[in-house]
Write an enzyme that holds these catalytic residues in place. Structure first.
Site, mmCIF file in Angstrom:
data_model
loop_
_atom_site.group_PDB
_atom_site.id
_atom_site.type_symbol
_atom_site.label_atom_id
_atom_site.label_comp_id
_atom_site.label_asym_id
_atom_site.label_seq_id
_atom_site.Cartn_x
_atom_site.Cartn_y
_atom_site.Cartn_z
ATOM 1 C CE1 TYR A 100 10.294 -4.435 -4.073
ATOM 2 C CE2 TYR A 100 12.667 -4.742 -4.221
ATOM 3 C CZ TYR A 100 11.404 -4.856 -4.774
ATOM 4 O OH TYR A 100 11.275 -5.389 -6.020
ATOM 5 C CG ASP A 117 -6.958 0.076 -3.667
ATOM 6 O OD1 ASP A 117 -5.969 -0.483 -3.160
ATOM 7 O OD2 ASP A 117 -7.490 1.105 -3.201
ATOM 8 N NE ARG A 171 -3.131 6.985 -5.214
ATOM 9 C CZ ARG A 171 -2.378 6.402 -4.295
ATOM 10 N NH1 ARG A 171 -1.159 6.014 -4.591
ATOM 11 N NH2 ARG A 171 -2.831 6.211 -3.078
#
Ligand code: SER
Length: 332
Positions: free
Chosen positions: A148, A58, A41
């Site tokens: 995570y 991506d 991004r």
């Protein structure tokens, strides 16, 4: 595996905290044109933009990876794209998709196309409340409580499966909190250690989101970059572990860091108001046993707390003098 004369390098997450400095270091070492900054991004700016190619990668769209591999003859990938612990708790689904599905995509492409080497970073977040918290061993209980951490444990196992099953040369380090002065970290539990410096240099007070006595393992960015390149250049035969090396550099309490900064910025004020990130910090080790990394590939850190603090403040002051990104320097 043969690399068919390919020698390109791709860094995913190249505008991130580690990715941005790693890309520049790799370009310095191997030549700017060889190292592609994989961006998603955020567009690269400054030296990152000017010193070599960049391309959109991506990980949720495998074709974007394949296109870059073909176009730049990539045989080595550093997968630095990740959603860190605090943001991962807000968006567990995104953390899973980026951290684990993204890695799976790279492993599959790596296997099919015979990548020479793949760096897949792990984290101290693989450990959990059942893990011994002091001098945490290389081989120990891995039962994290964050999404995570779960993606990092699964990622280590998955990567090592590709090594054992398909001979794909995967390598990885369990990074501690990384302290840096170029690109801000994005949404980790250890971010307070970076934020504190940015506030101090702006002559602003800081409210730390973990308790004063919270001790976590940390590392200064130059050591992080050096460790990454050392492991990637190490002789494969020497590696007893693959995607999961413990590395250590320093451990300190949040209050100790504030005191260290105050030695150089006497008026610095720091308050401690723990939030939801305290529970994450409390589930991670205080210090790490990195004997395996030292023995297998000669790891040794260069920066301790005192040396890191001096260098951080000097670098941030220099940037402030140059008037660079005042907005970023004031952030925190
Ligand atoms: N710095 C990371 C985090 O806090 C740990 O790997 O999420």
């Amino acid at each position: 595996m043969s690399n068919d004369g390919r020698e390109g390098i791709l860094v995913t997450g190249a505008t991130g905290q580690i990715g941005s400095e790693l890309t520049l270091a790799l370009r310095e070492r191997y030549g700017g044109a060889r190292v592609v900054a994989g961006v998603h991004r955020t567009q690269p700016t400054g030296a990152l933009k000017d010193s070599g190619p960049h391309a959109v990668v991506d990980l949720t769209r495998p074709q974007t990876v394949v296109d870059v591999l073909d176009r730049y003859g990539v045989d080595t990938v550093y997968n630095m794209a990740a959603v860190l612990s605090a943001v991962g708790e807000r968006n567990p689904d995104v953390a899973w998709r980026v951290n684990l599905d993204g890695l799976y995509t790279l492993l599959e492409i790596g296997r099919e196309r015979g990548l020479k080497r793949l760096f897949c970073p792990s984290s101290i977040a693989v450990f959990g409340p059942d893990t011994p918290r002091d001098h945490t061993p290389q081989m120990t209980i891995l039962r994290p409580k964050t999404m995570y951490g779960i993606t990092k444990v699964a990622g280590e196992l998955l990567a090592e499966y590709y090594w054992e099953r398909y001979g794909l040369d995967v390598r990885g380090i369990r990074f501690p909190g990384i302290i840096s002065n170029q690109t801000l970290p994005g949404g980790g539990t250890t971010d307070y250690a970076v934020d504190m410096f940015y506030r101090a240099i702006a002559d602003a007070p800081y409210t730390c989101f973990v308790r004063e006595d919270t001790v976590l393992p940390m590392m200064y960015m130059p050591d992080c970059i050096r460790a990454t390149i050392m492991l990637m250049e190490a002789e494969g035969e020497a590696l007893r572990h693959r995607a999961s090396y413990n590395v250590a550099a320093m451990s300190f309490a949040a209050g100790e860091l504030a005191r260290e900064i105050r030695r150089h910025v006497p008026g610095f004020q720091c308050a401690f108001e723990p939030d939801h990130r305290q529970a994450i910090a409390d589930s991670w080790p205080r210090s790490i046993d990195d004997a395996a990394a030292r023995e297998d590939w000669g790891w040794q850190p260069e920066f301790d707390l005192a040396a890191m603090a001096i260098d951080m403040l000097e670098m941030l002051r220099e940037r402030r003098k140059q008037g660079a990104s005042e907005d970023v320097l004031d952030e925190g």
